[in-house]
Design a protein around this motif. Structure first.
Motif, PDB file in Angstrom:
ATOM      1  N   ALA A   1      39.818  28.358  53.711  1.00  0.00           N
ATOM      2  CA  ALA A   1      39.030  29.007  52.640  1.00  0.00           C
ATOM      3  C   ALA A   1      40.134  29.931  51.723  1.00  0.00           C
ATOM      4  O   ALA A   1      39.886  30.079  50.883  1.00  0.00           O
ATOM      5  CB  ALA A   1      38.096  29.790  53.393  1.00  0.00           C
ATOM      6  N   LEU A   2      41.267  30.599  52.517  1.00  0.00           N
ATOM      7  CA  LEU A   2      41.730  31.408  51.897  1.00  0.00           C
ATOM      8  C   LEU A   2      42.675  30.552  50.596  1.00  0.00           C
ATOM      9  O   LEU A   2      42.800  30.898  49.542  1.00  0.00           O
ATOM     10  CB  LEU A   2      42.770  31.983  52.676  1.00  0.00           C
ATOM     11  N   SER A   3      43.329  29.503  51.123  1.00  0.00           N
ATOM     12  CA  SER A   3      44.001  28.581  50.212  1.00  0.00           C
ATOM     13  C   SER A   3      43.071  28.105  49.021  1.00  0.00           C
ATOM     14  O   SER A   3      43.530  28.293  47.702  1.00  0.00           O
ATOM     15  CB  SER A   3      44.574  27.588  50.867  1.00  0.00           C
ATOM     16  N   ASN A   4      41.892  27.721  49.336  1.00  0.00           N
ATOM     17  CA  ASN A   4      41.010  27.357  48.384  1.00  0.00           C
ATOM     18  C   ASN A   4      40.855  28.245  47.407  1.00  0.00           C
ATOM     19  O   ASN A   4      40.596  28.254  46.219  1.00  0.00           O
ATOM     20  CB  ASN A   4      39.509  26.661  49.112  1.00  0.00           C
ATOM     21  N   LEU A   5      40.491  29.659  48.055  1.00  0.00           N
ATOM     22  CA  LEU A   5      40.156  30.702  47.083  1.00  0.00           C
ATOM     23  C   LEU A   5      41.103  30.983  46.005  1.00  0.00           C
ATOM     24  O   LEU A   5      40.792  31.477  44.973  1.00  0.00           O
ATOM     25  CB  LEU A   5      39.770  32.050  48.153  1.00  0.00           C
ATOM     26  N   PHE A   6      42.348  30.972  46.546  1.00  0.00           N
ATOM     27  CA  PHE A   6      43.323  31.147  45.794  1.00  0.00           C
ATOM     28  C   PHE A   6      43.850  30.126  44.506  1.00  0.00           C
ATOM     29  O   PHE A   6      43.931  30.422  43.273  1.00  0.00           O
ATOM     30  CB  PHE A   6      45.009  31.256  46.441  1.00  0.00           C
ATOM     31  N   LEU A   7      43.308  28.913  44.981  1.00  0.00           N
ATOM     32  CA  LEU A   7      43.087  27.563  44.004  1.00  0.00           C
ATOM     33  C   LEU A   7      42.208  28.108  42.986  1.00  0.00           C
ATOM     34  O   LEU A   7      42.346  27.995  41.672  1.00  0.00           O
ATOM     35  CB  LEU A   7      43.044  26.492  44.743  1.00  0.00           C
ATOM     36  N   GLN A   8      41.034  28.513  43.240  1.00  0.00           N
ATOM     37  CA  GLN A   8      39.968  28.743  42.415  1.00  0.00           C
ATOM     38  C   GLN A   8      40.368  29.887  41.384  1.00  0.00           C
ATOM     39  O   GLN A   8      40.035  29.751  40.348  1.00  0.00           O
ATOM     40  CB  GLN A   8      38.609  28.878  43.099  1.00  0.00           C
ATOM     41  N   ILE A   9      41.040  30.957  42.038  1.00  0.00           N
ATOM     42  CA  ILE A   9      41.314  32.017  41.296  1.00  0.00           C
ATOM     43  C   ILE A   9      42.363  31.554  40.106  1.00  0.00           C
ATOM     44  O   ILE A   9      42.488  31.775  39.017  1.00  0.00           O
ATOM     45  CB  ILE A   9      42.169  33.221  41.935  1.00  0.00           C
ATOM     46  N   GLY A  10      43.436  30.642  40.780  1.00  0.00           N
ATOM     47  CA  GLY A  10      44.223  30.155  39.821  1.00  0.00           C
ATOM     48  C   GLY A  10      43.588  29.302  38.521  1.00  0.00           C
ATOM     49  O   GLY A  10      44.111  29.162  37.428  1.00  0.00           O
ATOM     50  N   ILE A  11      42.634  28.614  38.699  1.00  0.00           N
ATOM     51  CA  ILE A  11      41.654  27.745  37.852  1.00  0.00           C
ATOM     52  C   ILE A  11      41.146  28.641  37.026  1.00  0.00           C
ATOM     53  O   ILE A  11      41.300  28.348  35.653  1.00  0.00           O
ATOM     54  CB  ILE A  11      40.906  26.857  38.477  1.00  0.00           C
ATOM     55  N   VAL A  12      40.429  29.532  37.351  1.00  0.00           N
ATOM     56  CA  VAL A  12      39.696  30.475  36.428  1.00  0.00           C
ATOM     57  C   VAL A  12      40.646  31.369  35.579  1.00  0.00           C
ATOM     58  O   VAL A  12      40.644  31.307  34.275  1.00  0.00           O
ATOM     59  CB  VAL A  12      38.881  31.520  37.051  1.00  0.00           C
ATOM     60  N   THR A  13      41.920  31.573  36.243  1.00  0.00           N
ATOM     61  CA  THR A  13      43.061  32.201  35.281  1.00  0.00           C
ATOM     62  C   THR A  13      43.379  31.540  34.246  1.00  0.00           C
ATOM     63  O   THR A  13      43.752  31.622  33.072  1.00  0.00           O
ATOM     64  CB  THR A  13      44.084  32.808  36.176  1.00  0.00           C
ATOM     65  N   LEU A  14      43.917  30.057  34.565  1.00  0.00           N
ATOM     66  CA  LEU A  14      44.091  28.933  33.650  1.00  0.00           C
ATOM     67  C   LEU A  14      43.482  28.993  32.492  1.00  0.00           C
ATOM     68  O   LEU A  14      43.631  28.841  31.403  1.00  0.00           O
ATOM     69  CB  LEU A  14      44.439  27.633  34.247  1.00  0.00           C
ATOM     70  N   ILE A  15      41.917  28.694  32.735  1.00  0.00           N
ATOM     71  CA  ILE A  15      40.939  28.422  31.819  1.00  0.00           C
ATOM     72  C   ILE A  15      40.908  29.619  30.958  1.00  0.00           C
ATOM     73  O   ILE A  15      40.941  29.737  29.713  1.00  0.00           O
ATOM     74  CB  ILE A  15      39.573  28.213  32.730  1.00  0.00           C
ATOM     75  N   GLY A  16      41.055  30.996  31.460  1.00  0.00           N
ATOM     76  CA  GLY A  16      40.943  31.952  30.638  1.00  0.00           C
ATOM     77  C   GLY A  16      42.145  31.937  29.649  1.00  0.00           C
ATOM     78  O   GLY A  16      41.834  32.531  28.517  1.00  0.00           O
ATOM     79  N   CYS A  17      43.339  31.754  29.999  1.00  0.00           N
ATOM     80  CA  CYS A  17      44.423  31.650  29.218  1.00  0.00           C
ATOM     81  C   CYS A  17      44.244  30.663  28.147  1.00  0.00           C
ATOM     82  O   CYS A  17      44.263  30.703  27.018  1.00  0.00           O
ATOM     83  CB  CYS A  17      45.946  31.388  30.132  1.00  0.00           C
TER      84      CYS A  17
END
Length: 89
Positions: free
Chosen positions: A61-77
């Motif tokens: 869950a922790l690794s998937n959480l960081f992946l989702q945070i990265g995706i949202v950050t990338l989409i925001g950029c």
């Protein structure tokens, strides 16, 4: 015979909109994809955050959480980059 000057049949607003679409095709499709992927990432963050709080499968869950945070950050950029390009045009 075909009329040579088809620009005269368009209003100035229509002509400007068509010129903008030619300069940046599929902008509305890209924005839709950004919104859809951002929403999906936010739902993923929500799910994996509560999995962590529940204590279930913490490593995964922790690794998937960081992946989702990265995706949202990338989409925001990407969204901000698209907006800045639109303002310049």
């Amino acid at each position: 015979m075909v009329e040579q000057n088809s620009k005269s049949r368009l209003t100035p607003e229509q002509y400007a909109r068509l010129k903008a679409e030619i300069a940046t095709p599929y902008r509305s499709l890209r924005k839709f994809i950004y919104i859809a992927c951002g929403a999906s990432g936010l739902i993923g963050i929500f799910i994996f955050f509560f999995k962590l709080l529940a204590g279930r499968d913490v490593d995964n869950a922790l690794s998937n959480l960081f992946l989702q945070i990265g995706i949202v950050t990338l989409i925001g950029c990407l969204w901000r980059w698209e907006q800045s390009r639109q303002k310049r045009s």
